[in-house]
Design a protein around this motif. Sequence first.
Motif, PDB file in Angstrom:
ATOM      1  N   THR A 177       0.836  -1.207   0.000  1.00  0.00           N
ATOM      2  CA  THR A 177       0.000   0.000   0.000  1.00  0.00           C
ATOM      3  C   THR A 177       0.867   1.252   0.000  1.00  0.00           C
ATOM      4  OG1 THR A 177      -1.717  -1.190   1.242  1.00  0.00           O
ATOM      5  CG2 THR A 177      -1.855   1.211   1.203  1.00  0.00           C
ATOM      6  N   ALA A 178       1.910   1.252   0.837  1.00  0.00           N
ATOM      7  CA  ALA A 178       2.799   2.414   0.922  1.00  0.00           C
ATOM      8  C   ALA A 178       3.557   2.640  -0.382  1.00  0.00           C
ATOM      9  CB  ALA A 178       3.781   2.225   2.073  1.00  0.00           C
TER      10      ALA A 178
ATOM     11  N   LEU B  89      -0.734   6.580   1.392  1.00  0.00           N
ATOM     12  CA  LEU B  89       0.321   6.569   2.411  1.00  0.00           C
ATOM     13  C   LEU B  89      -0.275   6.651   3.810  1.00  0.00           C
ATOM     14  CD1 LEU B  89       2.939   8.897   0.673  1.00  0.00           C
ATOM     15  CD2 LEU B  89       3.180   6.453   1.100  1.00  0.00           C
TER      16      LEU B  89
ATOM     17  N   ALA C 130      -1.811   3.263   4.680  1.00  0.00           N
ATOM     18  CA  ALA C 130      -0.826   2.248   5.051  1.00  0.00           C
ATOM     19  C   ALA C 130      -0.492   2.342   6.539  1.00  0.00           C
ATOM     20  CB  ALA C 130       0.436   2.414   4.208  1.00  0.00           C
ATOM     21  N   VAL C 131      -0.314   3.562   7.028  1.00  0.00           N
ATOM     22  CA  VAL C 131      -0.005   3.755   8.451  1.00  0.00           C
ATOM     23  C   VAL C 131      -1.178   3.321   9.322  1.00  0.00           C
ATOM     24  CG1 VAL C 131       0.542   5.465  10.219  1.00  0.00           C
ATOM     25  CG2 VAL C 131       1.624   5.614   7.962  1.00  0.00           C
TER      26      VAL C 131
ATOM     27  N   GLY D  88      -2.246   9.472  -3.951  1.00  0.00           N
ATOM     28  CA  GLY D  88      -1.004   8.955  -3.390  1.00  0.00           C
ATOM     29  C   GLY D  88      -0.865   9.292  -1.914  1.00  0.00           C
ATOM     30  N   CYS D  89      -1.190  10.530  -1.555  1.00  0.00           N
ATOM     31  CA  CYS D  89      -1.136  10.919  -0.139  1.00  0.00           C
ATOM     32  C   CYS D  89      -2.107  10.086   0.697  1.00  0.00           C
ATOM     33  CB  CYS D  89      -1.469  12.401  -0.001  1.00  0.00           C
ATOM     34  SG  CYS D  89      -0.201  13.520  -0.664  1.00  0.00           S
TER      35      CYS D  89
ATOM     36  N   LEU E  21       1.828   9.286  -5.864  1.00  0.00           N
ATOM     37  CA  LEU E  21       2.101  10.680  -5.497  1.00  0.00           C
ATOM     38  C   LEU E  21       3.141  11.298  -6.418  1.00  0.00           C
ATOM     39  CD1 LEU E  21       1.980  13.163  -3.634  1.00  0.00           C
ATOM     40  CD2 LEU E  21       3.586  11.979  -2.108  1.00  0.00           C
TER      41      LEU E  21
ATOM     42  N   SER F 121       3.800  -3.372  -6.954  1.00  0.00           N
ATOM     43  CA  SER F 121       3.220  -3.478  -5.620  1.00  0.00           C
ATOM     44  C   SER F 121       1.896  -4.241  -5.607  1.00  0.00           C
ATOM     45  CB  SER F 121       3.006  -2.077  -5.037  1.00  0.00           C
ATOM     46  OG  SER F 121       2.016  -1.371  -5.764  1.00  0.00           O
TER      47      SER F 121
ATOM     48  N   TYR G 115       2.661   1.695  -3.426  1.00  0.00           N
ATOM     49  CA  TYR G 115       1.704   2.157  -4.431  1.00  0.00           C
ATOM     50  C   TYR G 115       1.404   3.644  -4.229  1.00  0.00           C
ATOM     51  CZ  TYR G 115      -1.824   1.152  -7.999  1.00  0.00           C
ATOM     52  OH  TYR G 115      -2.527   1.086  -9.174  1.00  0.00           O
ATOM     53  N   GLY G 116       1.210   4.045  -2.957  1.00  0.00           N
ATOM     54  CA  GLY G 116       0.914   5.449  -2.673  1.00  0.00           C
ATOM     55  C   GLY G 116       2.063   6.365  -3.044  1.00  0.00           C
ATOM     56  N   ALA G 117       3.281   5.967  -2.715  1.00  0.00           N
ATOM     57  CA  ALA G 117       4.438   6.804  -3.028  1.00  0.00           C
ATOM     58  C   ALA G 117       4.600   6.976  -4.540  1.00  0.00           C
ATOM     59  CB  ALA G 117       5.700   6.190  -2.427  1.00  0.00           C
TER      60      ALA G 117
END
Length: 422
Positions: free
Chosen positions: A308-309, A403, A406-407, A399-400, A316, A339, A311-313
């Motif tokens: 997930t992280a 991220l 993911a957290v 993208g943000c 973004l 990813s 893919y988001g990065a």
Amino acid sequence: MGAFGANCSARGAWKLKLACVWGGELISVLTSSVLQMGLIWHITLTTNSASMLSLASLAGFLPLALFGMVAGTIVDRFPLRRSLIGADLFIAAVSLVVAVAAAMGELPVWVVIAALFLRAIGSAFHTPAFQALTPLLAPPEYLTRLAGAAQAVQSGGYILGTALAAVIYPLSGLVPMVVPDVVGALFAAGAVLAAHIRAGGREPGSAGGSSAPGGDMRALFAETRDGYRVLRGYRGLFALLWCGFAFTLVFSPISALFPLMTLDHFGGTTADAALAEIVFSIGMIAGSALLTATGGFKNRALTVVAATALYGAATLVAGLLGAGGFAAFLAMSFLMGLSSPFYSGPQTALMQERVPPEFLGRVFGLYGAIMSWAMPLGLAASTLFADTVGAPAWFSGAGCAMLVLAVLTWCIPSIRHIEAEG
């Protein structure tokens, strides 16, 4: 010695059966992807509208949201070979109707959208049946790697189909794409028959059984609720389900806007747009191969969160690129694709491993339906705002959001300790 030989034969038989079915699936995915991308190119070049692309994507996902839960229940009632073959033949029949409509003159966009909707109905039955097949044949210790291999089969067909569609559609239109699609469906059906699959279904007269899909509707919905209760009993899987809902809500507009990102923001051609899709698929194949070889992290929840992280990065960065950054966009597309198997593969394997066989169709149907309800919501937002905001800003915002997700996913204890869940 005879017992040992029989045991070895039994252990090897499931590999032959899966290889046969997956070989047919590869051909079917290839030919279906050619036509599917041809339909998308037709809408893109005819309308050049993000709203129409989002509407087409909505038509492709909505049937699974509407029928997925009941479809999974029906899949559990009957032998898997019947669901797999019936779905393939239904999709092929829809393709033939599109060919007839195209041969009669200019193909209206509404016909294309209707075809995408009907083909997705077939997929609503085929997907849970295909996902339920592997754990009914293969030993549990192989499931995560097999999920990666299955993703590679599907990605391989998709990448070749996308490339062929980019060549065939500008030269010949949609009609020449239909015959291979029908042949591919027939080949996939023949592969299922050749594999002699005897998995799935219930014995006649068993509890909750029915002699026809249109039988007792109360029993049908009661069985569907049973599947939901089974899934809810696994706290980690259930939490991942809703995190996946949030991920899909953010992801679905990105998928729909991919062609416009290339055509409008980077000023590319249809060949460039096809290249971006192909690079994404190459990333999926590479990720699938890596997942097949390694199985990901020992804690499969960590694998999902890391995917997930990543893919988001990548999303973004793609949204922040200037008009001259197409080469970097291709690199980000590769990372997005890389990813994807690490996000979906471990979740599929966990469900295949934990859920009792008699509930697999229902659980996968429910899972797919809930994910698909996120797609219309995300696509509705992009239909309303994407043309105004623009694809790059949408990529950056998505993208943000990924991220942050993911957290938040890793902060949920039942997900973090999912491997200890019985």
